[in-house]
Design a protein around this motif. Structure first.
Motif, PDB file in Angstrom:
ATOM      1  N   UNK A   1       0.838  -1.208   0.000  1.00 53.49           N
ATOM      2  CA  UNK A   1       0.000   0.000   0.000  1.00 53.49           C
ATOM      3  C   UNK A   1       0.868   1.251   0.000  1.00 53.49           C
ATOM      4  N   UNK A   2       1.911   1.263   0.812  1.00 48.26           N
ATOM      5  CA  UNK A   2       2.811   2.411   0.847  1.00 48.26           C
ATOM      6  C   UNK A   2       3.516   2.588  -0.488  1.00 48.26           C
ATOM      7  N   UNK A   3       4.023   1.483  -1.061  1.00 50.30           N
ATOM      8  CA  UNK A   3       4.727   1.571  -2.336  1.00 50.30           C
ATOM      9  C   UNK A   3       3.803   2.045  -3.450  1.00 50.30           C
ATOM     10  N   UNK A   4       2.541   1.611  -3.433  1.00 51.71           N
ATOM     11  CA  UNK A   4       1.591   2.041  -4.453  1.00 51.71           C
ATOM     12  C   UNK A   4       1.327   3.544  -4.356  1.00 51.71           C
ATOM     13  N   UNK A   5       1.096   4.039  -3.147  1.00 53.91           N
ATOM     14  CA  UNK A   5       0.859   5.474  -2.976  1.00 53.91           C
ATOM     15  C   UNK A   5       2.046   6.296  -3.455  1.00 53.91           C
ATOM     16  N   UNK A   6       3.248   5.880  -3.047  1.00 51.58           N
ATOM     17  CA  UNK A   6       4.440   6.641  -3.418  1.00 51.58           C
ATOM     18  C   UNK A   6       4.691   6.585  -4.922  1.00 51.58           C
ATOM     19  N   UNK A   7       4.496   5.413  -5.511  1.00 50.98           N
ATOM     20  CA  UNK A   7       4.778   5.283  -6.944  1.00 50.98           C
ATOM     21  C   UNK A   7       3.755   6.056  -7.780  1.00 50.98           C
ATOM     22  N   UNK A   8       2.487   5.974  -7.405  1.00 52.31           N
ATOM     23  CA  UNK A   8       1.466   6.686  -8.173  1.00 52.31           C
ATOM     24  C   UNK A   8       1.643   8.197  -8.033  1.00 52.31           C
ATOM     25  N   UNK A   9       1.797   8.669  -6.794  1.00 47.93           N
ATOM     26  CA  UNK A   9       1.970  10.106  -6.593  1.00 47.93           C
ATOM     27  C   UNK A   9       3.216  10.638  -7.272  1.00 47.93           C
ATOM     28  N   UNK A  10       4.346   9.939  -7.125  1.00 47.83           N
ATOM     29  CA  UNK A  10       5.578  10.384  -7.762  1.00 47.83           C
ATOM     30  C   UNK A  10       5.487  10.358  -9.272  1.00 47.83           C
ATOM     31  N   UNK A  11       4.784   9.364  -9.838  1.00 51.90           N
ATOM     32  CA  UNK A  11       4.666   9.274 -11.293  1.00 51.90           C
ATOM     33  C   UNK A  11       3.843  10.424 -11.855  1.00 51.90           C
ATOM     34  N   UNK A  12       2.757  10.756 -11.186  1.00 54.70           N
ATOM     35  CA  UNK A  12       1.905  11.850 -11.679  1.00 54.70           C
ATOM     36  C   UNK A  12       2.663  13.177 -11.651  1.00 54.70           C
ATOM     37  N   UNK A  13       3.320  13.471 -10.527  1.00 54.07           N
ATOM     38  CA  UNK A  13       4.054  14.739 -10.437  1.00 54.07           C
ATOM     39  C   UNK A  13       5.222  14.770 -11.408  1.00 54.07           C
ATOM     40  N   UNK A  14       5.984  13.685 -11.451  1.00 47.45           N
ATOM     41  CA  UNK A  14       7.131  13.657 -12.355  1.00 47.45           C
ATOM     42  C   UNK A  14       6.718  13.664 -13.811  1.00 47.45           C
ATOM     43  N   UNK A  15       5.591  13.014 -14.138  1.00 47.87           N
ATOM     44  CA  UNK A  15       5.134  13.020 -15.522  1.00 47.87           C
ATOM     45  C   UNK A  15       4.753  14.405 -16.006  1.00 47.87           C
ATOM     46  N   UNK A  16       4.101  15.158 -15.159  1.00 47.76           N
ATOM     47  CA  UNK A  16       3.751  16.531 -15.539  1.00 47.76           C
ATOM     48  C   UNK A  16       4.999  17.363 -15.806  1.00 47.76           C
ATOM     49  N   UNK A  17       5.989  17.242 -14.935  1.00 51.11           N
ATOM     50  CA  UNK A  17       7.221  18.012 -15.118  1.00 51.11           C
ATOM     51  C   UNK A  17       7.971  17.542 -16.363  1.00 51.11           C
ATOM     52  N   UNK A  18       8.006  16.227 -16.588  1.00 54.80           N
ATOM     53  CA  UNK A  18       8.696  15.713 -17.766  1.00 54.80           C
ATOM     54  C   UNK A  18       8.031  16.149 -19.056  1.00 54.80           C
ATOM     55  N   UNK A  19       6.697  16.193 -19.081  1.00 50.84           N
ATOM     56  CA  UNK A  19       6.001  16.640 -20.285  1.00 50.84           C
ATOM     57  C   UNK A  19       6.307  18.103 -20.580  1.00 50.84           C
ATOM     58  N   UNK A  20       6.397  18.913 -19.539  1.00 49.56           N
ATOM     59  CA  UNK A  20       6.746  20.320 -19.746  1.00 49.56           C
ATOM     60  C   UNK A  20       8.158  20.453 -20.326  1.00 49.56           C
ATOM     61  N   UNK A  21       9.098  19.679 -19.800  1.00 52.56           N
ATOM     62  CA  UNK A  21      10.465  19.741 -20.322  1.00 52.56           C
ATOM     63  C   UNK A  21      10.520  19.275 -21.770  1.00 52.56           C
ATOM     64  N   UNK A  22       9.812  18.186 -22.081  1.00 54.45           N
ATOM     65  CA  UNK A  22       9.838  17.660 -23.442  1.00 54.45           C
ATOM     66  C   UNK A  22       9.203  18.627 -24.435  1.00 54.45           C
ATOM     67  N   UNK A  23       8.222  19.386 -23.992  1.00 54.55           N
ATOM     68  CA  UNK A  23       7.606  20.360 -24.894  1.00 54.55           C
ATOM     69  C   UNK A  23       8.531  21.539 -25.171  1.00 54.55           C
ATOM     70  N   UNK A  24       9.466  21.804 -24.267  1.00 50.84           N
ATOM     71  CA  UNK A  24      10.425  22.895 -24.470  1.00 50.84           C
ATOM     72  C   UNK A  24      11.572  22.438 -25.359  1.00 50.84           C
ATOM     73  N   UNK A  25      12.104  21.220 -25.116  1.00 49.31           N
ATOM     74  CA  UNK A  25      13.211  20.685 -25.911  1.00 49.31           C
ATOM     75  C   UNK A  25      12.638  20.073 -27.186  1.00 49.31           C
TER      76      UNK A  25
END
Length: 755
Positions: A456-480
């Protein structure tokens, strides 16, 4: 035998209220991390640990596969991307440690990764009927590899990633050979870079681990000073202190001891640096035992003068411990005359308090040893660690496999669960293939853990981290907008991602996901960055839900039952501790038996609290009667252990001198409410009788059945009053009926007949 509900309604209600308050208003309290567990066992330890940040490791990992990415930009040979991915995965599999064990694990990982990629690339066109059974067998073996240790567990998890990537596209015979060679080359390149070309200080992990022990002791002493200064400190406050600090210090000690032993055995000889680290760790462990004894004195004796002296000692001790911790971590030389003056200042003012003076001298002497980098008396370079050599390779490989090959083992049940759940997921990804479907398989396997709370802990951390990191990665990819710009961004993102591995799993995933988004842009051009981030978040969410549901439905480890088993082990460990300390304290200290028994009892309590933490995080398990009873028993065992530690360091009483003969006086009628005076002989007899009662009671409580012994028909020995009270509370907690009804007569206890 199931545990009964706690017999004291008030205590039980307090535990339930505490658990509910921790869940409702827990955000107001400090949250623990994986390396520093908090005092509230009901809260997930997902706090950030900035001390785990390692920029050097991030730079090294970025160079391992970033250089291959840049080479591909100039050469434009597609197999180089496979080599870059293999180097990246090898960096994931490398978690540090002794050079010899790391070399073996990474070399085996590279070879197995090469074989898995080639084999399953060839099998992919044959469909799920052939691929799924073989892949399920591989996943079972990779998940079961955790029985060998954390390094092997990590490498096994990453091999599952290799399997998932290999099933993305079919390979011909020639392509399979090239892909396998590239995987092997990438793994060996990352291994050579980590262990040869960019070899970090082999003693660095050991130094940091030992320094962390001293730092945690400083935190413990600071919190203990606050308790000594507080007029409102109650039993709950001391319980929180014990759970927040003793568990973390004991885990840090065991981690450092394991690193020292592995380092020494990997070199076959004990170097001066290893010997110094071992002595510093032993000194820290002795300080830890003395501080536990000091906490027992603070809680039991609220004498204002003694509290002032105790606070003064702890206030001066904390900076000393921090100075030694920094010196060990940074490998610097201390100003010893200045340290000696500080130690002398901290030891003043105890002449009128012999008991506290003995503890203060013991603590400060160990601080002096840690500051001086002493070597053991009689040490000669070239000896073997602790007089033992490492186990043969065959025994190290087969021993854990055989020991865990039973359905009672959480490791085997986890491997069966992981392979069973992943089989249909693999079948779906093969029937409906896509460029991102491997993320579903990866998420299911990496999220699933042996226990529900960890899943349960690993699922929460992985889902939350993926959503936040995905948003930031998409912004970077749109710039580069160019592949060269994307490749250039890979370097800083790799440094940040790998440097944050030990800070927090959620933070690590959040920093790693932008790197994954950019890698997909480089290796799979043609997909929009927002599509990549959205698909990764979707498959991560779906895989996390599957992992959590499978942990609840397939062969779950019911934590209240696990708590009952661990509680019995903890009581037995404390029974052994009491028998060792109370039977012959001087001989036990001389032989090291007392230290070993104290360590065993501390480890047993840590295991119990880990099971309690998992139980409190399971649905509805936190209110289970067994869990509430174990919470009270855990706090009682902590006090029993503290009291035994205090008895270990107590000054022996001088033998009573014979009194001169005096004229007889007429005997006075004793008052009915007064106890007769106890002379030295009666005191010794009472100590023996009550010692036997304590050890017998604890031993019987650790068993499934058996009546408890009756109280000796003697006054309670002064030194054992507090310990007897805690043992009585433990008996009432674990056996509320038997403690009153099933009582052995005094004659049934060896040595008590006729008393």
């Amino acid at each position: 035998m199931p545990l009964p509900p706690n017999p004291r309604a008030k205590a039980s209600g307090a535990v339930s209220d505490a658990v509910r308050r921790g869940r409702v208003a827990g955000f107001l309290m400090g949250r623990g991390s994986l390396s520093t567990p908090g005092s509230n066992l009901a809260r997930l330890p997902i706090a950030l640990d900035p001390r785990g940040l390692s920029i050097i490791e991030g730079i090294r990992a970025a160079c391992a596969f970033g250089t291959v990415i840049l080479l591909h930009e100039f050469v434009a040979w597609p197999p180089l991307l496979i080599m870059a991915l293999a180097a990246n995965l090898t960096c994931f599999a490398d978690i540090g440690g002794p050079m010899r064990s790391r070399l073996m694990v990474l070399a085996v990982f590279s070879v197995l990764g090469s074989l898995i990629w080639s084999l399953f690339g060839l099998l992919q066109p044959h469909g799920p009927a052939i691929v799924v059974p073989l892949a399920t067998l591989v996943i079972f073996c990779c998940s079961y590899a955790r029985v060998w240790g954390v390094q092997e567990q990590t490498a096994g998890n990453v091999l599952v990633l290799v399997l998932a990537f290999a099933l993305d596209r079919p390979l011909t015979g020639g392509e399979a050979v090239v892909a396998g060679a590239m995987v092997l080359a990438g793994g060996l390149w990352a291994t050579v870079l980590a262990l040869a070309l960019w070899r970090l200080n082999p003693y660095r992990p050991t130094q940091r681990a030992v320094a962390e022990v001293w730092r945690r002791l400083a935190l413990l002493s600071g919190d203990l000073e606050d308790l000594a200064a507080s007029h409102e400190a109650d039993a709950a406050g001391f319980d929180d202190h014990a759970r927040a600090h003793r568990r973390g210090v004991r885990e840090a000690i065991e981690l450092a001891r394991g690193l020292i032993v592995d380092l020494a055995r990997s070199r076959e000889r004990v170097s001066d640096r290893t010997a110094q680290a071992l002595i510093r760790l032993e000194s820290a462990e002795q300080i830890f035992a003395a501080l536990i004894a000091l906490s027992d004195r603070i809680e039991a004796d609220r004498n204002p003068n003694r509290q002032v002296r105790t606070r003064r000692l702890l206030r001066r001790l904390r900076p000393l411990l921090l100075v030694v911790a920094r010196a060990i971590r940074d490998d610097t030389v201390l100003d010893l005359p200045r340290i000696e003056r500080s130690i002398a200042r901290a030891g003043r003012g105890f002449s009128s308090d012999p008991a506290l003076k003995s503890l203060a001298e013991r603590i400060l002497d160990r601080v002096r040893i840690g500051a001086k980098l002493s070597t053991p008396e009689g040490y000669r370079p070239g000896g073997t660690l602790l007089g033992s050599a490492s186990l043969p390779l065959r025994q190290r490989l087969l021993g854990p496999l055989k020991a865990n090959f039973t359905l009672a083992s959480p490791n085997l049940r986890h491997a069966i669960r992981a392979s069973t759940v992943t089989a249909p997921v693999l079948g779906l990804t093969l029937l409906w293939p896509g460029p991102f479907t491997h993320w579903l398989t990866i998420t299911v396997v990496l999220t699933m853990q042996p226990f529900y709370a960890a899943t349960w802990q690993r699922a929460l951390e992985r889902i939350g981290g993926t959503v936040l990191g995905g948003l930031f990665g998409a912004l970077l990819a749109s710039v580069a907008t160019t592949t060269l710009a994307l490749a250039a961004l890979i370097f800083p993102l790799s440094i940040i991602g790998f440097a944050a591995r030990q800070v927090s799993y959620a933070f690590f995933i959040a920093c790693l996901t932008p790197l994954v988004v950019l890698l997909v842009e480089v290796m799979e051009p043609g997909h929009a960055s927002w599509e990549v981030a959205g698909m990764r978040a979707l498959f991560t969410l779906l895989g996390g839900l599957i992992a959590v549901a499978s942990s609840l439905l397939l062969w779950p480890v019911w934590e209240p039952d696990q708590v009952r088993l661990e509680l019995r082990k903890a009581v037995k460990a404390h029974a052994d501790f009491a028998r060792t300390v109370l039977s012959n304290r001087v001989e036990a200290e001389r032989s090291g038996a007392a230290e070993a028994a104290a360590r065993a009892s501390g480890l047993a309590l840590n295991t119990l609290e880990a099971a309690l933490s998992r139980a409190l995080q399971q649905p509805r398990a936190g209110r289970h009667p067994q869990v509430e009873t174990a919470m009270v028993a855990d706090a009682t065992l902590r006090r029993i252990g503290a009291r035994l530690s205090a008895l270990r360091h107590a000054e022996p009483k001088p033998a009573a001198e014979p009194k001169p003969a005096a004229e007889p006086k007429p005997a006075a009628e004793p008052k009915p409410t007064e106890e007769p005076a106890v002379d030295a002989g009666d005191e010794a007899e009472a100590c023996r009788a009550w010692t036997l009662w304590i050890t017998t009671t604890l031993a019987r409580l650790a068993e499934d059945g058996g009546a408890l012994p009756a109280h000796p028909d003697l006054p309670r020995a002064e030194s054992l009053v507090r310990l007897v009270t805690q043992v009585e509370l433990l008996a009432e907690t674990l056996r509320p009926q038997r403690s009153r009804e099933e009582v052995l007569p005094a004659e049934a206890i060896p040595g008590t007949a006729g008393r």
